[in-house]
Scaffold this motif. Sequence first.
Motif, PDB file in Angstrom:
ATOM      1  N   UNK A  94      25.609  19.556   0.777  1.00 16.07           N
ATOM      2  CA  UNK A  94      26.210  18.509  -0.063  1.00 16.07           C
ATOM      3  C   UNK A  94      26.978  19.158  -1.220  1.00 16.07           C
ATOM      4  N   UNK A  95      28.209  18.718  -1.447  1.00 12.60           N
ATOM      5  CA  UNK A  95      29.060  19.313  -2.478  1.00 12.60           C
ATOM      6  C   UNK A  95      28.608  18.892  -3.873  1.00 12.60           C
ATOM      7  N   UNK A  96      29.084  19.644  -4.862  1.00 12.68           N
ATOM      8  CA  UNK A  96      28.781  19.314  -6.264  1.00 12.68           C
ATOM      9  C   UNK A  96      29.335  17.940  -6.629  1.00 12.68           C
ATOM     10  N   UNK A  97      30.514  17.607  -6.075  1.00 13.80           N
ATOM     11  CA  UNK A  97      31.120  16.305  -6.342  1.00 13.80           C
ATOM     12  C   UNK A  97      30.231  15.179  -5.839  1.00 13.80           C
ATOM     13  N   UNK A  98      29.704  15.312  -4.631  1.00 16.07           N
ATOM     14  CA  UNK A  98      28.841  14.268  -4.062  1.00 16.07           C
ATOM     15  C   UNK A  98      27.560  14.099  -4.875  1.00 16.07           C
ATOM     16  N   UNK A  99      26.982  15.237  -5.280  1.00 22.39           N
ATOM     17  CA  UNK A  99      25.758  15.179  -6.083  1.00 22.39           C
ATOM     18  C   UNK A  99      26.030  14.493  -7.423  1.00 22.39           C
ATOM     19  N   UNK A 100      27.166  14.836  -8.034  1.00 30.12           N
ATOM     20  CA  UNK A 100      27.524  14.244  -9.329  1.00 30.12           C
ATOM     21  C   UNK A 100      27.712  12.732  -9.214  1.00 30.12           C
ATOM     22  N   UNK A 101      28.327  12.283  -8.125  1.00 30.37           N
ATOM     23  CA  UNK A 101      28.522  10.840  -7.915  1.00 30.37           C
ATOM     24  C   UNK A 101      27.180  10.139  -7.748  1.00 30.37           C
ATOM     25  N   UNK A 102      26.292  10.738  -6.978  1.00 30.32           N
ATOM     26  CA  UNK A 102      24.959  10.160  -6.769  1.00 30.32           C
ATOM     27  C   UNK A 102      24.192  10.076  -8.092  1.00 30.32           C
ATOM     28  N   UNK A 103      24.272  11.152  -8.876  1.00 29.44           N
ATOM     29  CA  UNK A 103      23.589  11.175 -10.177  1.00 29.44           C
ATOM     30  C   UNK A 103      24.174  10.106 -11.095  1.00 29.44           C
ATOM     31  N   UNK A 104      25.500  10.003 -11.148  1.00 32.19           N
ATOM     32  CA  UNK A 104      26.168   9.043 -12.034  1.00 32.19           C
ATOM     33  C   UNK A 104      25.796   7.604 -11.694  1.00 32.19           C
TER      34      UNK A 104
END
Length: 431
Positions: free
Chosen positions: A1-11
């Motif tokens: 999982x990319x950093x972008x995907x993780x950031x979206x999930x966290x947000x």
Amino acid sequence: MTTQSIAIIVLLGSFFLMVFMRFPIAYAVGLSSVFCLLTQGLTLSTVCQQMVKGISSFSLMAVPFFITMGVLMGSGGISERLIALANAFVGWMRGGLAMVNIVASYFFGGISGSASADTASLGSILIPMMVDQGYDADFSTAVTITSSCEGLLVPPSHNMVIYATTIGGVSVGSLFLAGYLPGALLAVSLMIGSYIISIKRNYPKGDKFNLMNCIKQFSKSFWALAAVLIVVVGVVGGAFTATESAAIAVIYSLFVSVFIYKGLNWKGVWKSLESCIDTLAIVLILIATSGVFGYCLTTLHVPDMAAKAIMGITSNKILLALLLNLIFLVLGCIMDMAPIILIAAPILWPVAQGIGIDAVQFGIMVVLNCGIGLLTPPVGAVLFIGSAVAKLPMEKVVKATLPFYVCMLVTLLLVTFIPEISLWLPSLFAK
């Protein structure tokens, strides 16, 4: 999982988790943005920069002015005059006081721009009056809270200013003009629903129609209604900006409330300003934190991804328009109006644009959807205010409001699929 995907999930995950945990919405927006930035390894100085940028807008200066204008006029003794004016026009009908309630909300909404202020001010007068005349308390409350949403559409509405600033490239003057016909359509729809119920329950009629009384009451209410003319005519005519018109309207409202209607003394003015500060503190901190949230959404390309995902469900424009409304209605059940405009509208605007919905029409759709959300549990602020004013359980008020939900949804569908309802007046004055 990319950093972008993780950031979206966290947000998004942390935001909705905090919303369901009943965090104050500004905290939920701000903290989820901080978590997202930390996930991406960005410095927290970005938070301060984006918060300042979020409220550093000349157009947003109109928001505190319009709120102040609404509070001054709402406290200045105009409620009774607008009720008398509405009674002169429609009080003669079956269920006359229900009609008066709806029309008075249209007039009052053009001054306060707030559904909550409408419900608290007019409701405290009209609900007891309707009960004394033989109307059921739950019906009286349902009419009051649903008709209060007219004020969100009728200019000057500070929520439209927030929408115009959030979306960008939308004329505030066009939005102001666009709200008149949908607001009137909503009023007519609610009046039809009220009339049908009044016939079934044999609610009383008022006095016979009298043209001279209409003229008399209009003359008494003229100074209050003129405040709306100053704002709308000034902005549409290009005499001054929305911010300048709002500042002029505050001075005018102060003069009318203190020296003409004499509903406020200087002590009352200071109390009104205190109320304004309370409201503004909530609105501005939400706008500031939403600036950070919007920055995170934009840098993570969430609007584009959401648009592609929604457009991938179906290519049918009718279904997509219905889906947009459904999303806003669901969000209205768990979020207040301002955060929906600030957060959801920019995400869903590309979808609306992709199916040919004009930015002005989309603004009216968003505001009307949010208005319905103010009446739905568990977060419906106006629903709670109406229940408190009438001293009725919320469940009883919701049950009585069901027929009026239908009226509001019919209005929403008409606004969605007949663009001319929103765009005719702006196009007329643009020529």
